[in-house]
Scaffold this active site. Structure first.
Site, short mmCIF file in Angstrom:
data_model
loop_
_atom_site.label_atom_id
_atom_site.label_comp_id
_atom_site.label_asym_id
_atom_site.label_seq_id
_atom_site.Cartn_x
_atom_site.Cartn_y
_atom_site.Cartn_z
N LYS A 111 -9.72 9.19 6.39
CA LYS A 111 -10.00 8.73 5.03
C LYS A 111 -10.73 9.77 4.20
O LYS A 111 -10.58 9.81 2.99
CB LYS A 111 -10.79 7.42 5.06
N LYS A 192 0.91 2.77 11.57
CA LYS A 192 0.63 1.32 11.66
C LYS A 192 0.82 0.62 10.31
O LYS A 192 0.66 1.25 9.26
CB LYS A 192 -0.77 1.08 12.23
N LYS A 195 -2.53 -2.30 4.73
CA LYS A 195 -2.66 -3.06 3.49
C LYS A 195 -2.41 -2.19 2.28
O LYS A 195 -2.03 -2.68 1.23
CB LYS A 195 -4.10 -3.59 3.38
P1 AMP Z 1 -8.88 -4.72 8.29
O1 AMP Z 1 -7.90 -5.18 7.31
O2 AMP Z 1 -8.90 -3.25 8.43
O3 AMP Z 1 -10.22 -5.33 8.07
O4 AMP Z 1 -8.37 -5.26 9.69
C1 AMP Z 1 -8.58 -6.59 10.11
C2 AMP Z 1 -8.13 -6.76 11.53
O5 AMP Z 1 -6.73 -6.56 11.65
C3 AMP Z 1 -8.77 -5.76 12.52
O6 AMP Z 1 -9.06 -6.45 13.72
C4 AMP Z 1 -7.69 -4.74 12.73
O7 AMP Z 1 -7.77 -4.11 14.00
C5 AMP Z 1 -6.44 -5.60 12.65
N1 AMP Z 1 -5.26 -4.82 12.23
C6 AMP Z 1 -5.14 -4.08 11.09
N2 AMP Z 1 -3.93 -3.51 11.00
C7 AMP Z 1 -3.26 -3.88 12.13
C8 AMP Z 1 -1.94 -3.59 12.65
N3 AMP Z 1 -1.07 -2.85 11.98
N4 AMP Z 1 -1.60 -4.15 13.83
C9 AMP Z 1 -2.47 -4.94 14.52
N5 AMP Z 1 -3.72 -5.23 14.10
C10 AMP Z 1 -4.12 -4.71 12.92
#
Ligand code: AMP
Ligand code: TRP
Length: 326
Positions: A111, A192, A195
């Site tokens: 980042k 991966k 968002k």
């Molecule tokens: P975040 O949106 O970064 O707060 O992620 C929220 C949760 O979703 C965390 O536990 C991440 O590890 C999980 N997560 C985010 N992207 C992925 C993905 N592509 N596959 C699986 N888990 C994900």
């Protein structure tokens, strides 16, 4: 009973990776554990946020928590910045962590891209996450694979403080699901699902309508050999779709491969559209009922109160150990 803690950032576009990697586990765990689920708004401001959109996104994640099946009678659900203990503990942990270990975090490296003007908060992000976890004497942290390094540093800091000041923190374990831990992007199955990717067809958001979902899946990158078979190395696109199919339907990848033997990708993708829609549409229906209810705010206020009661005890204990305050 184990104590479970996890959080999701209110940064919009909550997608099926978030669901299959994290939210699904949150729901599974709440029946036989003491669960605390947070909307980590302070993490989200490590990159610039529009205040109005941030507020909206906080309530969206809260409503999604309930829509996927979290029950405020079983789980504590709250917004991170409503509990001051997170920031307080974060400072104490920061004084017991090293710039070297933070420099090694892949998320920071990605980042900040080596920029001198990367926000300091982006650098100390993993410490705030460690504070979230340690503040509640957490045993288990359900997350996606991408958080492994953050769980490791949390354990390292907790162990370091326990060694220096006597037993202060529980050492937490990460919990990762087999099928959902790393859902890949639909247009580029080597990165991966995220968002923030520019191409909306790279992800399926939990709030996407059924036409958009159909379009995204039918456009998803595959390969040219036409065989529905799991092979991450050589067939990352189809392997990712198989993972998604399996995680939503509960059918093993082996059985799905058998079902589509001799049948092309078109048919497989069409069925995947139904599998995904069938799982997501009840979530969307719940979301629409909950999102603008007064109950949602009451649940978050009550959650913050309960979280604060636990947090205050930990902060007192930690301050005593460190000789802080009176
Ligand atoms: P975040 O949106 O970064 O707060 O992620 C929220 C949760 O979703 C965390 O536990 C991440 O590890 C999980 N997560 C985010 N992207 C992925 C993905 N592509 N596959 C699986 N888990 C994900
Ligand atoms: N860093 C996590 C993510 O981006 C979110 C998070 C913040 C979190 N604090 C946490 C996850 C504590 C688990 C426990 O996904």
């Amino acid at each position: 009973m184990k104590r479970v803690f996890s959080g999701v950032q209110p940064t919009g576009n909550i997608h099926i990776g978030n669901y299959l990697g994290a939210l699904k586990q949150f729901v599974e765990l709440q029946d036989s554990n003491e669960c605390i689920y947070c909307i980590v708004d302070m993490h989200s401001i490590t990159v610039p946020q529009d205040p109005k959109i941030l507020r909206k996104n906080i309530l969206d994640v809260a409503a999604l928590y309930l829509a996927v099946g979290l029950d405020p009678k079983k789980s504590i659900i709250f917004v991170q910045s409503d509990v001051p203990g997170h920031a307080e503990l974060s400072w104490i942990l920061m004084c017991n962590s090293y710039t070297g270990e933070l420099s090694r975090m892949t998320q920071f490296k990605q980042k900040s891209k080596g920029s001198e003007s990367a926000p300091t908060g982006l650098f100390t992000y993993p410490i705030l996450m460690a504070a979230d976890i340690l503040l509640y004497d957490t045993d288990v942290v359900p997350v996606g694979n991408d958080q492994k390094q953050h769980i490791e540093i949390t354990r390292d800091i907790a162990e370091r403080i326990n060694n220096k000041y006597g037993k202060t923190f529980i050492i937490p374990d990460g919990r990762f699901l087999k099928a959902g831990a790393r859902i890949m992007s639909l247009d580029d199955p080597t990165s991966k699902m995220s968002k923030s990717a520019e191409n909306i067809h790279s992800r399926i958001s939990l709030l996407d309508d059924s036409n958009k979902i159909k379009k995204s899946i039918m456009k998803a990158t595959t390969d040219s050999d036409g065989i529905v078979r799991f092979d991450i190395e050589n067939k990352p696109g189809i392997s990712n779709l198989l993972n998604i199919y399996s995680a939503f339907s509960g059918i093993s990848i082996n059985d799905i491969e058998k079902k589509y033997e001799g049948i092309g990708y078109g048919e497989f993708k069409k069925d995947l559209v139904s599998v995904v829609n069938d799982s997501i549409s009840p979530i969307q229906k719940n979301f629409n009922e909950i999102r603008n209810s007064k109950e949602l705010l009451d649940i978050l206020r009550d959650g913050a109160e309960r979280a604060n009661a636990i947090s205050e005890k930990t902060i007192k204990r930690v301050k005593d150990k460190f000789g802080l305050g009176l």
